[in-house]
Design a protein around this motif. Structure first.
Motif, PDB file in Angstrom:
ATOM      1  N   PHE A  60     -10.599  -5.570  -2.659  1.00 30.23           N
ATOM      2  CA  PHE A  60      -9.356  -5.197  -3.329  1.00 30.23           C
ATOM      3  C   PHE A  60      -8.386  -4.561  -2.337  1.00 30.23           C
ATOM      4  CE2 PHE A  60      -6.640  -2.477  -5.945  1.00 30.23           C
ATOM      5  CZ  PHE A  60      -6.265  -3.360  -6.932  1.00 30.23           C
ATOM      6  N   ASN A  61      -8.950  -3.707  -1.476  1.00 30.53           N
ATOM      7  CA  ASN A  61      -8.133  -3.031  -0.476  1.00 30.53           C
ATOM      8  C   ASN A  61      -7.581  -4.035   0.538  1.00 30.53           C
ATOM      9  OD1 ASN A  61      -7.134  -0.686   1.012  1.00 30.53           O
ATOM     10  ND2 ASN A  61      -8.712  -1.227   2.487  1.00 30.53           N
ATOM     11  N   ASP A  97      -4.148   5.101  -2.306  1.00 31.62           N
ATOM     12  CA  ASP A  97      -3.523   5.937  -1.270  1.00 31.62           C
ATOM     13  C   ASP A  97      -3.298   7.361  -1.764  1.00 31.62           C
ATOM     14  OD1 ASP A  97      -1.728   4.938  -3.092  1.00 31.62           O
ATOM     15  OD2 ASP A  97      -0.060   4.785  -1.689  1.00 31.62           O
ATOM     16  N   SER A 134      -4.782  -5.956  -1.177  1.00 28.28           N
ATOM     17  CA  SER A 134      -3.634  -5.235  -1.734  1.00 28.28           C
ATOM     18  C   SER A 134      -2.520  -5.134  -0.692  1.00 28.28           C
ATOM     19  CB  SER A 134      -4.048  -3.850  -2.217  1.00 28.28           C
ATOM     20  OG  SER A 134      -4.125  -2.967  -1.139  1.00 28.28           O
ATOM     21  N   GLU A 135      -1.319  -4.927  -1.190  1.00 27.19           N
ATOM     22  CA  GLU A 135      -0.140  -5.002  -0.338  1.00 27.19           C
ATOM     23  C   GLU A 135      -0.161  -3.977   0.801  1.00 27.19           C
ATOM     24  OE1 GLU A 135       3.849  -4.891  -2.125  1.00 27.19           O
ATOM     25  OE2 GLU A 135       3.066  -6.530  -3.352  1.00 27.19           O
ATOM     26  N   ASP A 136      -0.393  -2.712   0.420  1.00 34.93           N
ATOM     27  CA  ASP A 136      -0.469  -1.708   1.478  1.00 34.93           C
ATOM     28  C   ASP A 136      -1.904  -1.220   1.577  1.00 34.93           C
ATOM     29  OD1 ASP A 136       1.730   0.352  -0.541  1.00 34.93           O
ATOM     30  OD2 ASP A 136      -0.135  -0.671  -1.016  1.00 34.93           O
ATOM     31  N   SER A 137      -2.732  -2.006   2.285  1.00 29.32           N
ATOM     32  CA  SER A 137      -4.146  -1.653   2.371  1.00 29.32           C
ATOM     33  C   SER A 137      -4.342  -0.482   3.334  1.00 29.32           C
ATOM     34  CB  SER A 137      -4.962  -2.858   2.818  1.00 29.32           C
ATOM     35  OG  SER A 137      -4.497  -3.317   4.051  1.00 29.32           O
ATOM     36  N   ASN A 187      -5.688   1.544  -8.724  1.00 28.70           N
ATOM     37  CA  ASN A 187      -4.307   1.129  -8.473  1.00 28.70           C
ATOM     38  C   ASN A 187      -3.555   2.077  -7.552  1.00 28.70           C
ATOM     39  OD1 ASN A 187      -4.339  -1.245  -9.977  1.00 28.70           O
ATOM     40  ND2 ASN A 187      -4.186  -0.068 -11.871  1.00 28.70           N
ATOM     41  N   HIS A 188      -4.086   3.269  -7.331  1.00 31.10           N
ATOM     42  CA  HIS A 188      -3.388   4.226  -6.466  1.00 31.10           C
ATOM     43  C   HIS A 188      -4.351   4.840  -5.456  1.00 31.10           C
ATOM     44  CE1 HIS A 188       0.073   3.923  -9.073  1.00 31.10           C
ATOM     45  NE2 HIS A 188      -0.713   4.123 -10.103  1.00 31.10           N
TER      46      HIS A 188
END
Lengths: 151, 158
Positions: A23-24, B41, A27-30, B38-39
Motif C-alpha cells: 500500500f505504501n 504520514d 500510494s502517492e506520497d510513500s 489513509n494517513h
C-alpha cells in the motif's frame, strides 16, 4: 495453543506487513520504511526550498523567533513562537517539552535579523541535536507564496 | 445468592456476550485501522511525539500497525480465528494503554492517534482503551461466540 494462536498470529502479522508495504509502495506520497532523519548539523542553513521540503515531510518543528505580534500576523504552518525578547527562563520553559532529537528549524524575518541564529545557538547549548536555521526567513517565505497560518 | 452467582456465571460464559464484545472491538479496530492506513504520514509523526520508540522505526510502525488493526478487527467481526485476533487485540490495547498512560504521566500535550482524529491524550482516552482491553481479554478468555463463521467452518479442520 501453539498451533491455534501463535501460527495464525504470525501469519496475520506477515500479511499486515505485506499489505502495508504494498500500500505504501503504491500510494502517492510513500514513506521510506526506515526513517532517516534529515541530518541537520548545528548551525546549518536552509534555503526557502529546503525549508518547504522539510515542512512537507512533516517531521520538523518550526520555531518562529520573531516578536509575538509578527507571529500572530502570520507564520509558517505549525510553527511555535519563541520570541527573541523573552527572558531566558521563559525561553527554556517553552523549549522544555520538546524532545532533544526533534528536527528544529528556526527562522526570523530575513537574513539580516539575528534572533533566529541566536536562538539556534542557545538551543544547541540546551542539547538539541538537529537545529537548522532558515536564513532568509519569513520575508522570503511570503515572497515564494508558501502556505501561511494566522491566529 | 447462589442463583445470582449462577446467573453471573452463565452470563460470563455466554457466547452472546462474547459476540457483543468481539463486534464492538471489531468495529473499533476496523475504523481505527482504516483511518490510519489513509494517513500513515500523520500517524508516523504521532508515534514520534510519544517519544517511546527510536525515530527511525516510526515509519515502519505507522505502515504495518494500522493493517494489523484492520485485519484483526475484520477477523473479530467475522468471527474467524477470533481467539488469535483477540490475542492481538489484548496485546495491542495493552501497548496503547501503556503508551497513553506514560504520555499522560509525562504531561505530553500530544495527539492520541487513537482513531486518526485529532483528539489529544486525556483521561477519557485512557478509560476508553482500558474498556477495550477488558473486552479483548474477555473474548480471549471465552473465545466461544455465537454467530461466528468459525462455528460452521472451523479454521483448523484439514
Amino acid at each position: 495453543m501453539r498451533n491455534k494462536i501463535i501460527k495464525p498470529a504470525i501469519l496475520i502479522l506477515a500479511v499486515s506487513f505485506a499489505s502495508g508495504y504494498l500500500f505504501n509502495l503504491l500510494s502517492e506520497d510513500s514513506l521510506p520504511i526506515i526513517y532517516k532523519p534529515v541530518n541537520l548539523e548545528p548551525g546549518m542553513n536552509l534555503d526557502g526550498e529546503q525549508a518547504y521540503r522539510v515542512l512537507r515531510e512533516k517531521r520538523a518543528l518550526f520555531i518562529d523567533a520573531r516578536y509575538d505580534k509578527e507571529y500572530r500576523a502570520g507564520h509558517i504552518p505549525g510553527a511555535i513562537s519563541v520570541p527573541a525578547n523573552l527572558p531566558r527562563d521563559e525561553t527554556t520553559a517553552r523549549l522544555k517539552p520538546i524532545a532533544r532529537d526533534t528536527i528544529i528549524v528556526v527562522y526570523c524575518s530575513s537574513a539580516s535579523c539575528l534572533s533566529a541564529r541566536r536562538l539556534a545557538g542557545f538551543m544547541t547549548y540546551l542539547g538539541f541535536r538537529h537545529v537548522a536555521v532558515y536564513l532568509d526567513g519569513f520575508d522570503e517565505w511570503q515572497q515564494l507564496n508558501y502556505p501561511l497560518e494566522k491566529e | 445468592m447462589n442463583t445470582l452467582l449462577n446467573r453471573i456465571q452463565v452470563i460470563r460464559h455466554s457466547p452472546y456476550l462474547t459476540t457483543v464484545f468481539r463486534i464492538v472491538l471489531g468495529v473499533v479496530f476496523v475504523y481505527a485501522g482504516t483511518e490510519k492506513i489513509n494517513h500513515a504520514d500523520l500517524f508516523a509523526v504521532t508515534i514520534q511525539n510519544y517519544q517511546l520508540v527510536p525515530i527511525s522505526l516510526t515509519n515502519l510502525i505507522s505502515i504495518v500497525l494500522p493493517w494489523l488493526e484492520f485485519y484483526c478487527g475484520l477477523l473479530l467481526l467475522l468471527g474467524y480465528w477470533q481467539h488469535m485476533a483477540a490475542a492481538w487485540a489484548v496485546l495491542l490495547n495493552f501497548v496503547f494503554l501503556i503508551a497513553l498512560i506514560s504520555a499522560y504521566w509525562r504531561g505530553l500535550n500530544i495527539e492520541c492517534g487513537c482513531f486518526g482524529s485529532d483528539s489529544s491524550v486525556n483521561l477519557t482516552r485512557i478509560l476508553e482503551d482500558f474498556l477495550l482491553l477488558a473486552f479483548s481479554l474477555h473474548v480471549f478468555i471465552y473465545p466461544i461466540s455465537a454467530f461466528a463463521i468459525e462455528n460452521h467452518w472451523p479454521p483448523d479442520r484439514r
